[in-house]
Design a protein around this motif. Sequence first.
Motif, PDB file in Angstrom:
ATOM      1  N   ASN A 166       0.973  -1.421   0.241  1.00 51.84           N
ATOM      2  CA  ASN A 166       0.334   0.132  -0.256  1.00 51.84           C
ATOM      3  C   ASN A 166       1.004   1.294   0.105  1.00 51.84           C
ATOM      4  OD1 ASN A 166      -2.174  -1.067   0.266  1.00 51.84           O
ATOM      5  ND2 ASN A 166      -2.790  -1.540   1.970  1.00 51.84           N
ATOM      6  N   MET A 167       2.201   1.328   0.740  1.00 54.63           N
ATOM      7  CA  MET A 167       3.032   2.477   0.713  1.00 54.63           C
ATOM      8  C   MET A 167       3.580   2.902  -0.151  1.00 54.63           C
ATOM      9  SD  MET A 167       2.465   4.268   3.599  1.00 54.63           S
ATOM     10  CE  MET A 167       0.282   3.721   4.396  1.00 54.63           C
ATOM     11  N   ALA A 168       4.351   1.099  -0.724  1.00 56.47           N
ATOM     12  CA  ALA A 168       5.397   1.895  -2.232  1.00 56.47           C
ATOM     13  C   ALA A 168       4.594   1.388  -3.286  1.00 56.47           C
ATOM     14  CB  ALA A 168       6.119   0.291  -1.815  1.00 56.47           C
ATOM     15  N   LEU A 169       4.269   0.696  -3.906  1.00 56.19           N
ATOM     16  CA  LEU A 169       3.294   0.869  -4.957  1.00 56.19           C
ATOM     17  C   LEU A 169       3.207   2.104  -5.673  1.00 56.19           C
ATOM     18  CD1 LEU A 169       2.375  -1.335  -6.930  1.00 56.19           C
ATOM     19  CD2 LEU A 169       0.312  -1.186  -6.794  1.00 56.19           C
ATOM     20  N   PRO A 170       2.289   3.705  -4.576  1.00 50.27           N
ATOM     21  CA  PRO A 170       2.504   4.582  -5.025  1.00 50.27           C
ATOM     22  C   PRO A 170       3.655   5.989  -5.070  1.00 50.27           C
ATOM     23  CG  PRO A 170       0.955   4.245  -3.223  1.00 50.27           C
ATOM     24  CD  PRO A 170       1.736   2.902  -3.110  1.00 50.27           C
ATOM     25  N   GLY A 171       4.609   4.642  -4.134  1.00 50.40           N
ATOM     26  CA  GLY A 171       5.741   5.288  -4.822  1.00 50.40           C
ATOM     27  C   GLY A 171       6.504   5.126  -5.841  1.00 50.40           C
ATOM     28  N   LEU A 172       5.681   3.416  -6.384  1.00 48.94           N
ATOM     29  CA  LEU A 172       6.790   3.561  -7.028  1.00 48.94           C
ATOM     30  C   LEU A 172       6.021   4.104  -8.585  1.00 48.94           C
ATOM     31  CD1 LEU A 172       9.164   1.649  -8.116  1.00 48.94           C
ATOM     32  CD2 LEU A 172       7.183  -0.179  -8.756  1.00 48.94           C
ATOM     33  N   VAL A 173       4.889   4.192  -8.429  1.00 48.00           N
ATOM     34  CA  VAL A 173       4.130   5.323  -9.300  1.00 48.00           C
ATOM     35  C   VAL A 173       4.627   6.603  -9.994  1.00 48.00           C
ATOM     36  CG1 VAL A 173       1.817   6.135  -9.772  1.00 48.00           C
ATOM     37  CG2 VAL A 173       1.440   3.541  -8.989  1.00 48.00           C
ATOM     38  N   CYS A 174       4.850   7.488  -8.414  1.00 49.47           N
ATOM     39  CA  CYS A 174       5.647   8.241  -8.651  1.00 49.47           C
ATOM     40  C   CYS A 174       6.933   8.660  -8.661  1.00 49.47           C
ATOM     41  CB  CYS A 174       6.087   9.024  -6.475  1.00 49.47           C
ATOM     42  SG  CYS A 174       3.901   9.222  -5.377  1.00 49.47           S
ATOM     43  N   TYR A 175       8.001   7.542  -8.826  1.00 46.39           N
ATOM     44  CA  TYR A 175       8.986   7.214  -9.536  1.00 46.39           C
ATOM     45  C   TYR A 175       8.576   7.780 -11.262  1.00 46.39           C
ATOM     46  CZ  TYR A 175      13.551   5.290 -10.952  1.00 46.39           C
ATOM     47  OH  TYR A 175      14.732   5.234 -11.566  1.00 46.39           O
ATOM     48  N   TRP A 176       7.473   6.883 -11.524  1.00 43.64           N
ATOM     49  CA  TRP A 176       7.641   6.789 -12.459  1.00 43.64           C
ATOM     50  C   TRP A 176       6.991   7.883 -13.520  1.00 43.64           C
ATOM     51  CZ3 TRP A 176       4.502   1.754 -12.285  1.00 43.64           C
ATOM     52  CH2 TRP A 176       5.145   0.610 -12.519  1.00 43.64           C
ATOM     53  N   PHE A 177       6.314   9.329 -12.345  1.00 40.25           N
ATOM     54  CA  PHE A 177       5.902   9.465 -13.154  1.00 40.25           C
ATOM     55  C   PHE A 177       6.634  10.849 -13.052  1.00 40.25           C
ATOM     56  CE2 PHE A 177       1.263   8.464 -12.136  1.00 40.25           C
ATOM     57  CZ  PHE A 177       0.657   8.074 -13.549  1.00 40.25           C
ATOM     58  N   PHE A 178       7.361  11.219 -11.880  1.00 33.29           N
ATOM     59  CA  PHE A 178       7.609  12.532 -11.387  1.00 33.29           C
ATOM     60  C   PHE A 178       9.430  12.339 -11.497  1.00 33.29           C
ATOM     61  CE2 PHE A 178       4.024  12.312  -8.932  1.00 33.29           C
ATOM     62  CZ  PHE A 178       3.561  13.250 -10.530  1.00 33.29           C
ATOM     63  N   HIS A 179      10.073  11.130 -11.252  1.00 30.75           N
ATOM     64  CA  HIS A 179      11.641  11.270 -11.638  1.00 30.75           C
ATOM     65  C   HIS A 179      12.248  12.531 -12.317  1.00 30.75           C
ATOM     66  CE1 HIS A 179      15.607   9.759  -9.755  1.00 30.75           C
ATOM     67  NE2 HIS A 179      15.582   9.049 -10.677  1.00 30.75           N
ATOM     68  N   ARG A 180      12.320  11.956 -13.545  1.00 28.87           N
ATOM     69  CA  ARG A 180      12.594  12.807 -14.832  1.00 28.87           C
ATOM     70  C   ARG A 180      12.687  14.300 -14.564  1.00 28.87           C
ATOM     71  NH1 ARG A 180      15.616  10.072 -18.332  1.00 28.87           N
ATOM     72  NH2 ARG A 180      14.991   7.686 -18.046  1.00 28.87           N
ATOM     73  N   GLY A 181      11.412  14.341 -14.349  1.00 30.11           N
ATOM     74  CA  GLY A 181      11.046  16.231 -13.828  1.00 30.11           C
ATOM     75  C   GLY A 181      11.718  16.716 -12.873  1.00 30.11           C
ATOM     76  N   LEU A 182      11.849  16.068 -11.734  1.00 32.53           N
ATOM     77  CA  LEU A 182      12.648  17.057 -10.845  1.00 32.53           C
ATOM     78  C   LEU A 182      13.930  17.415 -10.365  1.00 32.53           C
ATOM     79  CD1 LEU A 182      11.901  14.779  -7.493  1.00 32.53           C
ATOM     80  CD2 LEU A 182      10.846  16.760  -8.213  1.00 32.53           C
ATOM     81  N   ARG A 183      14.792  16.773 -11.819  1.00 34.97           N
ATOM     82  CA  ARG A 183      16.047  17.196 -12.705  1.00 34.97           C
ATOM     83  C   ARG A 183      15.375  18.589 -13.367  1.00 34.97           C
ATOM     84  NH1 ARG A 183      17.831  11.794 -15.093  1.00 34.97           N
ATOM     85  NH2 ARG A 183      17.300  10.791 -13.797  1.00 34.97           N
TER      86      ARG A 183
END
Lengths: 142, 199
Positions: B106-123
Amino acid sequence: MKTIKFLLLIILLFPHSAFAHRVGLFCYLEENTLYGEGYFGGGGSVKNAKVEIYDLKNNNLVAETVTDDEGRFSLLLENIEDIKVVLTAGMGHRAEYILKTEIEEEKAKPYSGIKFYSIMIGIGAIIGVFYLLYILRRKNAS
Amino acid sequence: MHISEGVLNLGVLGTGYILTSIGVGIGLKSLKEEKIVKTAIFCSAFFVASLIRVPLGPSSVHLVLNGLVGVLLGWQVFCALFIALLLQAILFGFGGLTTLGINTLNMALPGLVCYWFFHRGLRGGKVVSLILGFLAGFLGVFLASICVAASLFCTGEQFLNTAKLIFIAHIPVMFLEGIITALIVQFIKKVKPEILTAT
């Protein structure tokens, strides 16, 4: 000699009878009322037995009552402190129950019990686990 | 948001454990040597964040940080949260051992989704990373409360009200987490930008 053997046989045949009369006592507080129940180890309730309540600090007798036909009792206590409940079931059988008010309060607040050292243990464990992983990776790589 | 023991049925608990072990497996497999320290740090951060309680009306809520941990760690979020939740269950009694699988999921799956969506954009630039950081924190808690609500609902329809209540109680946390995640990302960008670039 024969009588001794006979007595031994009787004792060995009924070993549980010694435990059957062990008296147990369970008490709890609800607001200002103390509820309790006395029972025998082999089953059965402790009827009409004397219950004495002592103040744990000074060992003074605070109140007294008698269990009912089901071995239960309840008693209104005016100022609740740490108490010791003593149930006397006759013939030397007795049971004690110590009830501390502070512990009861602590149980009611589930998050108050977190100690600083348990946080430190947790962080230590995390470091340990990842250090192990690091060593394993190193070994595999070499 | 920890689900306690003895609430969920066996199916939900089993599914949680199976999916979590897949996640942890992928996470461990892709855990490179240079990422271990980063994973350990965010594991500790998540472990401690649950102890920071924010009073809210009659009850209190705590920080989750699963969006932040997820967006920075990727698949390793499963390893980090599994260990942190295990220790929280053992040391503090949050959640439990039987629910460890579903709680991690329940906690990690949303985290993974956030990674897919936002990781590149954060740079990207300051404004972009502020907005994306906020969205990562917000979405992390948003999806996590939906997951918790769904696992309760899958157990029995009598939990529908509890599920709704959990979601509503976490709406303020979503905004709070968004703000905190955005600020932490800004801080990391300033102090140690390698954390964002290393994948």
